[in-house]
Scaffold this active site. Structure first.
Site, PDB file in Angstrom:
ATOM      1  N   HIS A  43       0.780  -1.256   0.000  1.00 43.11           N
ATOM      2  CA  HIS A  43       0.000   0.000   0.000  1.00 43.11           C
ATOM      3  C   HIS A  43       0.807   1.299   0.000  1.00 43.11           C
ATOM      4  O   HIS A  43       0.249   2.360  -0.266  1.00 43.11           O
ATOM      5  CB  HIS A  43      -0.968   0.066   1.199  1.00 43.11           C
ATOM      6  N   ASP A  89       3.286  -8.593   1.165  1.00 44.96           N
ATOM      7  CA  ASP A  89       3.794  -9.400   2.281  1.00 44.96           C
ATOM      8  C   ASP A  89       2.873 -10.550   2.675  1.00 44.96           C
ATOM      9  O   ASP A  89       3.340 -11.668   2.907  1.00 44.96           O
ATOM     10  CB  ASP A  89       4.144  -8.527   3.497  1.00 44.96           C
TER      11      ASP A  89
END
Length: 484
Positions: free
Chosen positions: A78, A233
């Protein structure tokens, strides 16, 4: 040999994987976060690169990298990394845990009424698109200079390969991706006054996006090996623990609690604050619920009750008086994401009497976190996911007592597996291994972690917990007006 790089928030981790899928060397370099104003969270992308460079050189000192065949990258999702036409960073990167752009989320959903259908997600301040709207509104001179927007790990890729590229799992967290189509959404980009030209090229996680630049390869003592797209991740972490096929699911108990389930098609339920993203593997998607305070509640409660540590807290919970009236704990110490999407949610103990002491409070905390995790699992299952068993990983899952309690509360078989602590770097290295071995199957290259113990729910205890879960849910709804 294969290299996996994980650009985390608190550090960069690099690992070396052999052909048998074993980690033979690892290095970590710390990172710091800058918080110049309330709600802000930023990092300098140059710091990412310097830390990665140091970690790779240290890895090379530890073990020869001459035989490395490919390299994969994973990273924090993000973050908005803004570059001008000369590839210069225009401002510090705005991170996933930056909360400044709540207004912009409302504005974007108003501009694109079908945004939840396109992206599969509620607009949240953590995502990338509202951050760019904030920059446009508050730093217009910077916004005008933007030539490219990159996610954190993809800035490392640019420095390594000279290529502007991203993978589907990370791109899905921007709110500019049409998640079902696995392509940029022109509608979502236009709502932010951006275009495809400012976005990186899209690849699947195991596809090659470029090769190490000669000067980088020389500095790291390597050949100019291929670099694969990698993953965000959570998706990379799931690849590392063998989450490959539809209806495989994992529950990761760290500071926060993440429930991750693979699907073979695009499913979404944005109104329940379930994240719906592309997986880092082709033709696969995933759903994810996020509980903001999971194991962190146990650390907090251990201090609160004067117990020395979490194992002592869990031991105390096992001594709780079974005849005492139940105590409920709402574990919303940092607000809550799934299923409430409420940053104002608060922690609460309810039902205390003179009968109750530290042991009963300890039990209430373990149960309350369990109820909240089960709520997150239920909304994912309501989207159409049906896991037979759930892989349990993370530091919070070390207690056999708590693992069994979670199985009894959720009604799910929980399989505790070891080795999940290597994290996203392992998934990144495995994605590189897939690219270098096209003749091998995913099942062969992505085995599940070693099983330590399976926990089947006890039917009697499961039945006893359900009315307590209902009270837990009602408590939140009744107290909601007081939490604003």
């Amino acid at each position: 040999m294969y290299i996996g790089i994980d650009l985390g928030t608190s550090g960069v981790k690099v690992i070396l994987l052999n052909e048998q899928g074993e980690v033979v060397a690892a290095q970590t370099e710390k990172l710091t976060v800058s918080r110049p104003h309330p709600l802000w969270s930023e990092q300098d992308p140059e710091q990412w690169w310097q830390a990665t460079d140091r970690a790779m050189k240290a890895l090379g000192d530890q073990h020869s990298l001459q035989d490395v065949k490919a390299l994969g990258i994973a990273g924090q999702m993000h973050g908005a990394t803004l570059l001008d036409a000369q590839q210069r960073v225009l401002r510090p990167a705005i991170l996933w845990n930056d909360g400044r752009c709540a207004q912009e989320c409302t504005l974007l959903e108003a501009r694109v009424p079908q945004s939840r259908v396109i992206t599969g997600n509620l607009m949240m301040p953590g995502f990338t698109a509202p951050k760019l709207l904030w920059v446009q509104r508050h730093e217009p001179e910077i916004f005008r200079q933007i030539d490219k927007v990159l996610l954190p790990k993809d800035y490392l890729r640019l420095r390594m390969t000279g290529e502007f590229a991203s993978d589907m799992s990370d791109a899905a967290g921007t709110m500019w991706l049409d998640v079902a189509k696995r392509d940029w959404s022109d509608v979502m980009l236009q709502a932010c006054d951006l275009s495809r030209d400012q976005m990186p090229a899209l690849y699947e996680g195991s596809e090659i996006t470029g090769a190490l630049l000669p000067e980088v390869a020389k500095a790291w003592g390597m050949a100019t090996v291929p670099v694969v797209a990698g993953g965000g991740d959570n998706a990379a972490g799931a690849v590392g623990v063998g989450m490959v096929d539809a209806n495989q699911a994992m529950l990761s108990l760290g500071t926060s609690g993440v429930y991750f389930a693979v699907s073979e098609g695009f499913l979404s339920k944005p109104e329940s604050a379930v994240h719906s993203f592309c997986h880092a593997l082709p033709q696969r998607w995933h759903l994810m619920s996020v509980m903001l305070s999971a194991a962190s509640c146990l650390d907090w409660a251990a201090k609160l009750t004067g117990l020395s540590n979490v194992p002592a807290l869990i031991a105390a919970a096992q001594q709780a008086d079974e005849s005492a009236e139940p105590v409920w704990f709402l574990p919303y110490l940092s607000g809550e994401r799934t299923p409430h999407n409420n940053p104002q949610a608060k922690g609460v103990f309810f039902g205390l009497t003179h009968q109750h002491g530290p042991n009963e409070l300890a039990r209430a905390v373990l149960e309350g976190v369990g109820y909240a995790l089960a709520d997150g699992m239920d909304v994912v299952h309501a989207c159409g996911i049906k896991p037979q068993s759930v892989t349990l990983i993370g530091g919070g899952a070390r207690s056999e007592y708590w693992r069994q309690m979670l199985a009894d509360i959720s009604g799910q078989q929980l399989d505790y597996r070891t080795g999940g602590d290597v994290g996203p770097a392992l998934g990144a290295a495995r994605l590189a291994q897939i690219a270098a071995n096209p003749e091998k199957s995913l099942i062969e290259l992505l085995p599940q972690l070693p099983l330590e113990q399976s926990h089947l729910p006890d039917a009697q205890r499961y039945a006893a917990y359900q009315p307590r879960r209902e009270t837990f849910r009602r408590l939140y709804q009744q107290l909601l007006p007081l939490m604003a």
